[in-house]
Design a protein around this motif. Structure first.
Motif, PDB file in Angstrom:
ATOM      1  N   THR A  68       0.825  -1.205   0.000  1.00  0.00           N
ATOM      2  CA  THR A  68       0.000   0.000   0.000  1.00  0.00           C
ATOM      3  C   THR A  68       0.860   1.257   0.000  1.00  0.00           C
ATOM      4  O   THR A  68       0.599   2.207  -0.743  1.00  0.00           O
ATOM      5  N   SER A 112      -7.416  -0.072  -0.458  1.00  0.00           N
ATOM      6  CA  SER A 112      -6.460  -0.626   0.489  1.00  0.00           C
ATOM      7  C   SER A 112      -6.140   0.334   1.633  1.00  0.00           C
ATOM      8  O   SER A 112      -5.733  -0.105   2.709  1.00  0.00           O
ATOM      9  N   THR A 113      -6.340   1.617   1.430  1.00  0.00           N
ATOM     10  CA  THR A 113      -6.054   2.585   2.484  1.00  0.00           C
ATOM     11  C   THR A 113      -7.238   2.790   3.431  1.00  0.00           C
ATOM     12  O   THR A 113      -7.073   2.790   4.654  1.00  0.00           O
TER      13      THR A 113
END
Length: 216
Positions: A68, A112-113
């Protein structure tokens, strides 16, 4: 500013479509649920992955965090590249395709964050909830990327006479992907196919600068 309009519009529309579809999938479908759009050839199939594009995995929680963070650095560099290309008036096709890559990378970074913080866990029995009271299913940078497009155009068995994988099931195209993945793939493939046209003008300028007087 006019030169920035089209690439920025493309980035905005791709991000909007990518996130709207992912939100709908998360809030309305359970893991593994699917809808057949064109028979068995085009299926909306909800799955999530912890790693890279097209469902590939990468190194557990530590690998997930590293991936990420790498994505964030990479997308920052790509974003700078888009601005640089526009500023120096590179080929419009090249600018658009780099913008596609940027939008795709940004789309998956959002998942993903932040998704681990704003959604509850998606299960095989029920869809996720947005902003659950008990908190999200994970922490910052540890969200899962939502995938949904599945094109098993060819589904069969590899012949017994094949020297490798004989008798095993074969599916093309097996990976499940999303709009962001598609944008990245289209951008990369287009640059590879049209690179001669994209960089022809730049090479020509390097050979014959505008302020250079060519003597015979």
């Amino acid at each position: 500013m006019k030169a920035y309009f089209k690439p920025f519009l493309a980035i905005f529309l791709i991000l909007l479509a990518d996130q709207v579809l992912k939100f709908w999938i998360k809030l309305n479908m359970s893991l593994g649920q699917e809808f057949h759009i064109l028979g068995d050839w085009f299926i909306i199939h909800f799955t999530e992955n912890n790693g890279m594009a097209f469902g590939m995995e990468f190194g557990g929680e530590t690998g997930k965090l590293a991936l990420t963070l790498f994505r964030i650095v990479a997308v920052s560099a790509i974003g700078y590249g888009v601005v640089h290309l526009v500023k120096h008036k590179y080929h419009r096709g090249l600018i658009l395709n780099v913008a596609l890559i940027f939008a795709g990378a940004m789309g998956n970074i959002i998942d993903s964050t932040f998704y681990g913080m704003i959604f509850s866990e998606s299960t095989y029995f029920q869809p996720a909830r947005l902003f659950p009271v008990e908190g999200g299913y994970s922490s910052l940078f540890h969200g899962k990327v939502v995938d949904m497009f599945y094109f098993p155009i060819i589904d069969g068995t590899i012949p017994q006479w094949s020297p490798i994988w004989s008798g095993e099931n074969f599916v093309f195209f097996r990976p499940v992907f999303n709009i962001a993945d598609a944008a990245i793939s289209i951008g990369v493939i287009a640059i590879l196919i049209f690179q001669k046209a994209y960089f022809k003008e730049e090479k020509q300028e390097n050979i014959y600068p505008h302020n250079e007087i060519i003597e015979e």
